[in-house]
Design an enzyme around this catalytic site. Structure first.
Site, PDB file in Angstrom:
ATOM      1  CE1 TYR A   1     -10.042   0.398  -3.908  1.00 22.35           C
ATOM      2  CE2 TYR A   1      -8.870   0.912  -5.928  1.00 22.35           C
ATOM      3  CZ  TYR A   1      -9.236   0.021  -4.943  1.00 22.35           C
ATOM      4  OH  TYR A   1      -8.783  -1.244  -5.010  1.00 22.35           O
TER       5      TYR A   1
ATOM      6  CG  HIS B   1      -6.235  -2.305   4.606  1.00 24.78           C
ATOM      7  ND1 HIS B   1      -4.891  -2.538   4.371  1.00 24.78           N
ATOM      8  CD2 HIS B   1      -6.574  -1.278   3.781  1.00 24.78           C
ATOM      9  CE1 HIS B   1      -4.449  -1.698   3.443  1.00 24.78           C
ATOM     10  NE2 HIS B   1      -5.457  -0.928   3.073  1.00 24.78           N
TER      11      HIS B   1
ATOM     12  CG  HIS C   1      -1.273   2.809  -3.789  1.00 28.48           C
ATOM     13  ND1 HIS C   1      -1.627   2.620  -5.097  1.00 28.48           N
ATOM     14  CD2 HIS C   1      -1.858   1.796  -3.094  1.00 28.48           C
ATOM     15  CE1 HIS C   1      -2.399   1.531  -5.200  1.00 28.48           C
ATOM     16  NE2 HIS C   1      -2.538   1.011  -3.996  1.00 28.48           N
TER      17      HIS C   1
ATOM     18  CG  ASP D   1      -2.248   0.722   0.927  1.00 25.94           C
ATOM     19  OD1 ASP D   1      -2.192   1.812   0.352  1.00 25.94           O
ATOM     20  OD2 ASP D   1      -3.337   0.203   1.280  1.00 25.94           O
TER      21      ASP D   1
ATOM     22  CG  HIS E   1      -6.676   3.720   3.316  1.00 31.92           C
ATOM     23  ND1 HIS E   1      -5.467   4.078   2.767  1.00 31.92           N
ATOM     24  CD2 HIS E   1      -6.913   2.451   2.887  1.00 31.92           C
ATOM     25  CE1 HIS E   1      -4.999   3.086   2.021  1.00 31.92           C
ATOM     26  NE2 HIS E   1      -5.862   2.073   2.083  1.00 31.92           N
TER      27      HIS E   1
HETATM   28  C1  LIG Z   1      -5.773  -1.555  -5.467  1.00 36.87           C
HETATM   29  C2  LIG Z   1      -5.673  -2.404  -4.279  1.00 36.87           C
HETATM   30  C3  LIG Z   1      -5.985  -1.606  -3.046  1.00 36.87           C
HETATM   31  O1  LIG Z   1      -5.025  -0.574  -2.887  1.00 36.87           O
HETATM   32  C4  LIG Z   1      -6.070  -2.551  -1.893  1.00 36.87           C
HETATM   33  C5  LIG Z   1      -6.155  -1.800  -0.638  1.00 36.87           C
HETATM   34  O2  LIG Z   1      -5.167  -1.592   0.038  1.00 36.87           O
HETATM   35  C6  LIG Z   1      -7.433  -1.200  -0.241  1.00 36.87           C
HETATM   36  O3  LIG Z   1      -8.476  -1.555  -0.815  1.00 36.87           O
HETATM   37  O4  LIG Z   1      -7.399  -0.341   0.643  1.00 36.87           O
HETATM   38 MN   LIG Z   2      -5.341   0.189   1.218  1.00 32.66          MN
END
Ligand SMILES: CC[C@H](O)CC(=O)C(=O)O
Ligand SMILES: [Mn+2]
Length: 334
Positions: free
Chosen positions: A285, A194, A16, A13, A196
């Site tokens: 996203y 997970h 990115h 991750d 963010h």
């Molecule tokens: C493109 C895959 C994506 O980044 C997976 C991930 O870490 C998420 O969905 O947060």
């Molecule tokens: Mn992610």
């Protein structure tokens, strides 16, 4: 003491955030530090999973295979893990990284309502004797009971645990609690989370997930990751310790790798700027973050206008090429 399994995704991750530019040297030092500090799964791939290096998702500086091989030479205890999005990565890719690069675990990621496309990849991983994780992305786009149904499908394919991803960093702690509780009662395998940090809730949501029953959690050194990044691993190690939870992590060891190795690699501080805040607010996203910044520059637009439009259209992972289209349409209206 409750055991919490910690998964690091700095080298997946996190990529990115730096335009997928990790070098063999970076990977070697980071993987070595994570392994020595007790991380159980170390995920290394292009940000969009194995085979993601492409025009659509962004090219990697070094080949994935080279990076995985370098990591496998220094990892002693952790499971070397890849992320695989069916369609971007294939069963053949999985076999290759298992046989030639020392990969022993895979997280098979699908959109939250599309678990059925993970069947062949999870089954193939289990046939190879690997650990297989079912990874459901963009969890805010479905209800807790719909997510539980998808988790059950992944369990039926043989997944060892289910990971719920708040890919947009849009969920509030109460939403996370409800989702995790519902999924935990629907499956008989462990559940992970997970986060963010787009709304500054990555740590809070991770703790809410643990409180609700999650026993696997993701983090990244310095919080490096898509959008405003992920739960900051070295901070998580300290917080879990203060909470009296057993993570097996070496708090000081992680702080040292974060400071000495990851900080110098970072291209910008991992903060919540206006764009990442809007990613979280609009429910977009997190991996779209840099693509949107580039489109905004190209068409002389404000990123937040593009992000709100992407949120309205409920765009999902894999639609990166549509960002330019949306930006073009907005520029025509201006
Ligand atoms: C493109 C895959 C994506 O980044 C997976 C991930 O870490 C998420 O969905 O947060
Ligand atoms: Mn992610």
């Amino acid at each position: 003491m409750k055991k919490i399994h910690v998964v690091d995704t700095t080298l997946r991750d996190g990529s990115h955030a730096i335009g997928h530019s990790f070098s063999v040297e970076d990977v070697t030092k980071i993987a070595q530090g994570l392994d020595a500090s007790g991380v159980e799964l170390i995920e290394i791939s292009h940000g969009d999973g194995i085979n993601g290096s492409s025009y659509n998702y962004g090219f990697m500086k070094s080949s994935e295979m080279e990076l995985l091989k370098a990591a496998s030479k220094v990892i002693r205890n952790a499971k070397l893990t890849v992320l695989l999005l069916p369609g971007i990565g294939t069963v053949e890719d999985l076999k290759y990284v298992h046989e030639h690069c020392g990969v022993t675990a895979v997280r098979v990621a699908t959109h939250v309502s599309e678990a059925d496309i993970s069947k062949q990849h999870i089954e193939a991983a289990k046939e190879l004797g690997m650990t297989a994780v079912g990874f459901l992305m963009l969890a805010h786009m479905s209800t807790p009971s719909e997510i539980a149904e998808q988790a059950k499908l992944m369990e039926s394919y043989g997944a060892d645990y289910i990971n719920i991803a708040d890919s947009a960093g849009h969920l509030l702690p109460e939403n996370v609690s409800e989702i995790i509780k519902t999924v935990c009662s629907a499956v008989s395998i462990p559940v992970g989370f997970h986060a963010h940090n787009n709304l500054a809730l990555a740590m809070g949501n991770t703790l809410a997930a643990i409180e609700a029953g999650a026993t696997y959690v993701d983090g990244t050194l310095c919080g490096l990751g898509a959008g405003a990044g992920n739960t900051q691993l070295e901070v998580l190690a300290g917080v879990l310790d203060l909470k009296g939870l057993d993570s097996g992590l070496d708090f000081y060891g992680l702080m040292d790798v974060a400071k000495d190795v990851v900080t110098p690699i970072m291209k910008r501080p991992q903060i919540i700027d206006e764009d990442s805040l809007m990613v979280g607010y609009a429910g977009v996203y997190s991996s779209f973050f840099l693509h949107v910044k580039r489109a905004a520059e190209k068409f002389q637009l404000e990123s937040r206008d593009i992000l709100v439009e992407l949120g309205k259209r409920k765009m999902v992972g894999g639609q990166e090429d549509m960002i330019i289209d949306v930006a073009y349409q907005l520029s025509q209206k201006k």
